[in-house]
Structure formats: C-alpha cells, structure tokens
Design an enzyme around this catalytic site. Structure first.
Site, PDB file in Angstrom:
ATOM      1  N   GLU A  55     -27.251 -17.291 -37.178  1.00  0.00           N
ATOM      2  CA  GLU A  55     -27.247 -15.888 -37.867  1.00  0.00           C
ATOM      3  C   GLU A  55     -26.730 -16.346 -39.285  1.00  0.00           C
ATOM      4  O   GLU A  55     -27.144 -15.808 -40.353  1.00  0.00           O
ATOM      5  CB  GLU A  55     -25.947 -15.351 -37.342  1.00  0.00           C
ATOM      6  CG  GLU A  55     -25.333 -13.880 -37.626  1.00  0.00           C
ATOM      7  CD  GLU A  55     -24.391 -13.311 -36.851  1.00  0.00           C
ATOM      8  OE1 GLU A  55     -23.816 -13.850 -35.916  1.00  0.00           O
ATOM      9  OE2 GLU A  55     -24.181 -12.049 -37.278  1.00  0.00           O
ATOM     10  N   SER A  99     -22.489  -4.052 -33.392  1.00  0.00           N
ATOM     11  CA  SER A  99     -23.458  -3.248 -34.300  1.00  0.00           C
ATOM     12  C   SER A  99     -24.562  -2.976 -33.551  1.00  0.00           C
ATOM     13  O   SER A  99     -25.002  -3.731 -32.661  1.00  0.00           O
ATOM     14  CB  SER A  99     -24.035  -4.392 -35.264  1.00  0.00           C
ATOM     15  OG  SER A  99     -23.044  -4.779 -36.118  1.00  0.00           O
ATOM     16  N   SER A 117     -16.741 -10.240 -30.426  1.00  0.00           N
ATOM     17  CA  SER A 117     -15.355 -10.049 -30.996  1.00  0.00           C
ATOM     18  C   SER A 117     -14.524  -8.970 -30.192  1.00  0.00           C
ATOM     19  O   SER A 117     -14.996  -8.070 -29.453  1.00  0.00           O
ATOM     20  CB  SER A 117     -15.756  -9.132 -32.542  1.00  0.00           C
ATOM     21  OG  SER A 117     -16.546  -9.976 -33.268  1.00  0.00           O
ATOM     22  N   GLY A 130     -21.694  -8.751 -28.014  1.00  0.00           N
ATOM     23  CA  GLY A 130     -20.430  -8.340 -27.595  1.00  0.00           C
ATOM     24  C   GLY A 130     -19.469  -9.709 -27.725  1.00  0.00           C
ATOM     25  O   GLY A 130     -19.040 -10.348 -26.660  1.00  0.00           O
ATOM     26  N   GLU A 187     -13.274 -16.956 -45.741  1.00  0.00           N
ATOM     27  CA  GLU A 187     -12.358 -17.701 -45.665  1.00  0.00           C
ATOM     28  C   GLU A 187     -12.563 -18.852 -44.625  1.00  0.00           C
ATOM     29  O   GLU A 187     -12.477 -20.038 -44.683  1.00  0.00           O
ATOM     30  CB  GLU A 187     -10.959 -17.098 -45.443  1.00  0.00           C
ATOM     31  CG  GLU A 187     -10.526 -16.277 -46.534  1.00  0.00           C
ATOM     32  CD  GLU A 187     -11.016 -15.040 -46.473  1.00  0.00           C
ATOM     33  OE1 GLU A 187     -11.712 -14.414 -45.839  1.00  0.00           O
ATOM     34  OE2 GLU A 187     -11.103 -14.262 -47.751  1.00  0.00           O
TER      35      GLU A 187
HETATM   36  C1  LIG Z   1     -19.915  -4.076 -40.212  1.00  0.00           C
HETATM   37  C2  LIG Z   1     -19.513  -5.072 -39.125  1.00  0.00           C
HETATM   38  C3  LIG Z   1     -20.293  -5.327 -38.025  1.00  0.00           C
HETATM   39  C4  LIG Z   1     -19.820  -6.331 -37.041  1.00  0.00           C
HETATM   40  N1  LIG Z   1     -20.729  -6.704 -35.974  1.00  0.00           N
HETATM   41  C5  LIG Z   1     -20.341  -7.310 -34.849  1.00  0.00           C
HETATM   42  C6  LIG Z   1     -21.237  -7.400 -33.880  1.00  0.00           C
HETATM   43  O1  LIG Z   1     -22.453  -6.844 -33.605  1.00  0.00           O
HETATM   44  N2  LIG Z   1     -20.772  -8.000 -32.621  1.00  0.00           N
HETATM   45  C7  LIG Z   1     -19.334  -8.728 -32.673  1.00  0.00           C
HETATM   46  O2  LIG Z   1     -18.937  -9.528 -31.789  1.00  0.00           O
HETATM   47  N3  LIG Z   1     -18.904  -8.529 -33.844  1.00  0.00           N
HETATM   48  C8  LIG Z   1     -19.360  -8.029 -34.968  1.00  0.00           C
HETATM   49  N4  LIG Z   1     -18.484  -7.987 -36.077  1.00  0.00           N
HETATM   50  C9  LIG Z   1     -16.987  -8.639 -35.899  1.00  0.00           C
HETATM   51  C10 LIG Z   1     -16.948  -9.728 -36.914  1.00  0.00           C
HETATM   52  O3  LIG Z   1     -17.492 -10.673 -36.608  1.00  0.00           O
HETATM   53  C11 LIG Z   1     -15.285  -9.964 -37.198  1.00  0.00           C
HETATM   54  O4  LIG Z   1     -14.818  -8.737 -37.904  1.00  0.00           O
HETATM   55  C12 LIG Z   1     -14.977 -11.252 -37.974  1.00  0.00           C
HETATM   56  O5  LIG Z   1     -15.236 -12.222 -37.329  1.00  0.00           O
HETATM   57  C13 LIG Z   1     -13.457 -11.219 -38.716  1.00  0.00           C
HETATM   58  O6  LIG Z   1     -12.734 -10.996 -37.296  1.00  0.00           O
HETATM   59  P1  LIG Z   1     -11.725  -9.790 -37.491  1.00  0.00           P
HETATM   60  O7  LIG Z   1     -12.225  -8.508 -37.932  1.00  0.00           O
HETATM   61  O8  LIG Z   1     -10.852  -9.909 -36.230  1.00  0.00           O
HETATM   62  O9  LIG Z   1     -10.495 -10.240 -38.831  1.00  0.00           O
HETATM   63  P2  LIG Z   1      -9.520 -11.580 -38.750  1.00  0.00           P
HETATM   64  O10 LIG Z   1     -10.210 -12.659 -37.645  1.00  0.00           O
HETATM   65  O11 LIG Z   1      -8.324 -10.828 -38.190  1.00  0.00           O
HETATM   66  O12 LIG Z   1      -9.476 -11.855 -40.170  1.00  0.00           O
HETATM   67  C14 LIG Z   1      -8.731 -11.116 -41.132  1.00  0.00           C
HETATM   68  C15 LIG Z   1      -8.652 -11.829 -42.602  1.00  0.00           C
HETATM   69  O13 LIG Z   1      -7.784 -13.051 -42.281  1.00  0.00           O
HETATM   70  C16 LIG Z   1      -8.705 -14.206 -42.476  1.00  0.00           C
HETATM   71  N5  LIG Z   1      -8.596 -15.189 -41.654  1.00  0.00           N
HETATM   72  C17 LIG Z   1      -8.620 -15.044 -40.377  1.00  0.00           C
HETATM   73  N6  LIG Z   1      -8.161 -16.523 -39.818  1.00  0.00           N
HETATM   74  C18 LIG Z   1      -8.056 -17.297 -40.965  1.00  0.00           C
HETATM   75  C19 LIG Z   1      -7.888 -18.679 -40.977  1.00  0.00           C
HETATM   76  N7  LIG Z   1      -7.955 -19.377 -39.867  1.00  0.00           N
HETATM   77  N8  LIG Z   1      -7.890 -19.123 -42.353  1.00  0.00           N
HETATM   78  C20 LIG Z   1      -7.858 -18.412 -43.494  1.00  0.00           C
HETATM   79  N9  LIG Z   1      -8.222 -17.041 -43.277  1.00  0.00           N
HETATM   80  C21 LIG Z   1      -8.434 -16.484 -42.121  1.00  0.00           C
HETATM   81  C22 LIG Z   1     -10.125 -13.633 -42.557  1.00  0.00           C
HETATM   82  O14 LIG Z   1     -10.957 -14.525 -43.221  1.00  0.00           O
HETATM   83  C23 LIG Z   1     -10.095 -12.274 -43.141  1.00  0.00           C
HETATM   84  O15 LIG Z   1     -10.210 -12.062 -44.447  1.00  0.00           O
HETATM   85  C24 LIG Z   1     -18.648  -6.897 -37.174  1.00  0.00           C
HETATM   86  C25 LIG Z   1     -18.050  -6.715 -38.104  1.00  0.00           C
HETATM   87  C26 LIG Z   1     -18.302  -5.793 -39.191  1.00  0.00           C
HETATM   88  C27 LIG Z   1     -17.141  -5.506 -40.055  1.00  0.00           C
END
Ligand SMILES: Cc1cc2nc3c(=O)[nH]c(=O)nc-3n(C[C@H](O)[C@H](O)[C@H](O)COP(=O)(O)OP(=O)(O)OC[C@H]3O[C@@H](n4cnc5c(N)ncnc54)[C@H](O)[C@@H]3O)c2cc1C
Length: 402
Positions: free
Chosen positions: A245, A162, A130, A128, A389
C-alpha cells in the site's frame, strides 16, 4: 540516470493513450476531473469492466493470475496516462490490497474463488483492519474469531473502512489467540458482508462526503476455509499488504493534475487587475511545490528502475509515502488559496459534481468545483496507510539502524 523512456515504452504510452481516447466514457472522465468525491460505485465497476475486457484491470498482478505482464515503468506510464485522461482509479481494496495476499498466501481454492471477482470488479472489497482503539497500534486489535467446528464466530468493531458501503466482501484482521504475544494471535479472515450479524454504518467526513464506514460484527459465523494462510500468521500478511500500500502511495499523478488545475485558476483569478500567476509570492510557492513534485517523481522512477541503493526498501516506501502525502496537501492548499473565499463554496452542498451542477451557477467558474472538498480530503493522506509520525519512526529505525 537517464530521464527519458525507452522507445518501446513510448510506443506503449501511445497505445494506452489511444485506448483511453476511444474507451474511457466521457461522462465518467468529466466527473472524475473535478476532484475528490467518492467515485460512484457504478462508475468504479463500469470502468473496471472496460479495463478487464482489455486485460488491463490488474496491472500489478503476475501474468499467471491475469496480469498484463507490464514492467514497473509501463505500470507507471499506464497510471500517468489514466490520470492525464481523468480516468478514475479502480477500487484499490480488492485489486491492489487483498489480491496480492490471496495469490501469495491463499490456497489454490481461495485463488480460484476470490481472484476472478476482484479482477472483474464484480465483487468490491472492504479493508477491516483499524478499530476504535487500534489504528497506529494495530497489534492491539480486539475483534475476536473463536473456532466453533468448521466455523469461526466473529465479534467486534472495525472502523474507517474505505468504500465499505460499496463492498460485498471484507478482508479482516481478527484475534484468534489472546494467550500469545499480540502480533502472534492475529489471523487474516475473508468475510461475506451479507452474513447475518454484519452491520455497515456510514461515517461522514468533514467535507460532507461518505467514503468511510464502521463495520460491526456481532456473532458472525464465518466458514473456517475463509481463513487465509495459517491461523496466527495474519500479522505477517498484513505487513506484506501495508508495504504494498505504501509503495504505491506517492500519488505523483494526482499532484500533477492539481498543480495544473491550480495554475489554471491562478491564470484566471486577478488581484488588483493582475493575474495571480504573475504575483511573485504566489508564483514562487507554485514553483517550489512543482520542483518538489519533480524530485519525487524522479525518486519514484529510481525505485521503479530498481536502482541500487543502500537504503532499506520499507524505509524507502515510507519516504515516498510521506513526501507524496505532503505534496498532495500543499498543492491542494494552493488551489484553495488561489480561489480565496470562493473556495468555500462547498458549504452550500453543491461541491460534489455527482449531486451538484456547476453549470447552474454561472457566478462560479467550472474549476471551483471540487477544490474545497479535495483540500479537506487530502488532510487524511498523512493518516491512512500508516500515519506520518509512524512512517518517520520506521525510517529512523530502518534507515539509521537504531
Ligand atoms: C480517510 C481514511 C480512510 C481510511 N481507510 C481505512 C480502511 O479502509 N481500512 C482500515 O482498516 N483503516 C482505514 N483507515 C484508518 C487508518 O489506517 C488509521 O486512521 C491510521 O492507522 C491511524 O490510526 P488512528 O486513526 O487510530 O490514529 P492514532 O493511531 O490514534 O494516531 C493519532 C495520532 O497520534 C500519532 N501517534 C500514534 N502513535 C504514535 C507513536 N507511537 N509515535 C508517534 N506518534 C504516534 C499518529 O501519528 C497520529 O498523528 C482510514 C483512515 C482515514 C482517515
């Protein structure tokens, strides 16, 4: 560098292979062969238990906590053999992610309380971290834990968790102090998901699968002794966990399995009567990804062999993560390209071998199953565990000393 394994490591490989031949249940391996679908909870726990009975459920743990004492190369060989036999991974969340934090930073009581259930697989865990507005920018997380006597009262929302629907416990990042720099006010808290106020809701992914979840926390009373380490030091533990990880995120064995499947499909599929594998353009694409995969595997082995390098280890982990994720995407795209329109079969809902039976559809060869859903699922590998990124920024800062 020498690319062959030592005789004792080859003997170890033979031992693992013999064990898998005897103990990996055939039905479980059959389901896993087909590609991505959430491994059923019963399969995860059954396989975990079989490995635990042998003392092999926690290859990465120190011996004092129940690890088998294997070298990193032996761990690699074990994973290679498991992939070759189509064994599922055991659930990562507890064994690979939470456990190292518990045995490194937890109290003796916490080690005794949490590690046995993680090792046996009886207690599955959810991550937990994100939140809807805290992914890449994790330090901005808003879920609060306010101290109330010997409890914390937790409120907030987590997302993308997940296997959260399999889990009975979760490890959470929560804000315990909002008056300090964001990173300093975060703590690492273990929460029993059966506690009143916890709601786990499914998120359906675009391949139709239920693998991730939202977790809502509404006035959840959590005993203060579920706090790992010091209050306010959660960011340090989270970074430690995320580094672990990423180091294991190259997924060489996954890509090798999909390369083989793609090759099989391309041998069978024909264009104007000629097997696709003989088509120069396709064969060239297959060769290019195979060369990159081979190079990635050697890079992983160099890290495992502890080869001296001038690069920062965190930057190296990020490089392996990026390269490994890109290759997973390329190789599953090629499998789909080889099948052409037939890869769209999953839209009929029968793509999941758990619910669908390919044998009932003689028009569809066995190896069509899972291709589409796996290709779609691997779109996520450049996002989770830290988006691509963000990894590139880590590399440029650490490796190029910006
Ligand atoms: C299938 C799946 C399983 C997951 N499992 C877990 C889990 O078990 N537990 C958990 O806690 N999380 C989990 N996650 C969450 C995952 O860690 C996040 O989706 C990830 O960290 C990206 O965050 P976001 O989705 O908020 O995207 P954002 O942070 O909003 O990013 C969106 C886009 O913007 C880009 N971006 C953002 N900031 C910057 C920057 N400073 N410079 C350049 N580019 C940038 C990113 O690279 C991305 O392309 C999972 C995600 C997926 C898809």
């Amino acid at each position: 560098m020498e690319f062959t394994h030592a005789p004792e490591d080859e003997a170890f490989r033979a031992e693992v292979r013999a064990f898998l031949a005897e103990h990996l249940p055939k039905d479980l391996a059959h389901r896993h062969y087909y590609g991505f679908h959430p491994v059923p909870k019963a399969d995860l726990q059954r396989w975990n238990q079989i490995l635990n009975d042998k003392g092999w459920a926690t290859p990465h743990w120190p011996v004092e906590y129940g690890g088998p004492g294997w070298s990193p190369i032996q761990q690699h060989i074990f994973e290679e053999e498991c992939a070759r036999a189509h064994a599922p991974d055991i659930s990562w969340q507890g064994v690979r992610l939470a456990a190292p934090v518990v045995y490194t930073f937890g109290s003796p009581e916490q080690k005794e309380r949490f590690l046995p259930g993680m090792r046996s697989g009886e207690v599955l865990w959810a991550q937990g971290f994100s939140e809807p507005n805290a992914g890449s920018d994790l330090a901005s997380l808003k879920t609060t834990a306010v101290r109330d006597g010997d409890h914390y009262i937790v409120n907030g929302q987590k997302t993308w968790s997940s296997e959260g629907h399999y889990a009975s416990w979760g490890f959470f990042l929560v804000r315990t102090d909002s008056t300090v720099k964001p990173q300093r006010g975060i703590s690492f808290l273990m929460i029993d998901l059966a506690t009143p106020g916890v709601t786990v809701r499914p998120i359906t992914l675009f391949n139709g699968m239920h693998y991730v979840n939202e977790i809502f926390l509404d006035n959840v009373r959590v005993p203060a002794d579920n706090l790992i380490g010091e209050e306010g030091a959660g960011w340090k533990y989270a970074k430690f966990l995320l580094d672990n990880e990423r180091t294991s995120s190259a997924f060489v064995h996954f890509s090798r399995h999909w390369l083989e499947r793609t090759r099989e499909i391309a041998r069978r599929e024909t264009v104007d009567g000629v097997p696709l594998i003989e088509d120069t353009t396709f064969a060239r694409k297959l060769a290019a990804v195979e060369i990159d995969l081979q190079a990635l595997e050697f890079s992983v082995l160099r890290v495992l062999a502890d080869e001296k390098t001038r690069w920062d280890p965190t930057a190296v982990a990020s490089v392996l993560k990026i390269r490994g994720s890109e290759i997973q995407q390329r190789v599953t795209e090629l499998a789909m390209e080889a099948l052409g329109p037939r890869s769209l079969r999953s839209i009929d809902g029968l793509d999941d071998p758990v619910i669908g039976d390919a044998a009932q559809l003689p028009r569809w060869p066995d190896d069509v199953v899972g291709v589409n859903s796996t290709m779609l699922q691997t779109r996520a590998v450049t996002i989770y565990g830290g988006a691509k990124e963000i990894q590139k920024t880590i590399i440029s800062k650490l490796a190029f000393q910006l």
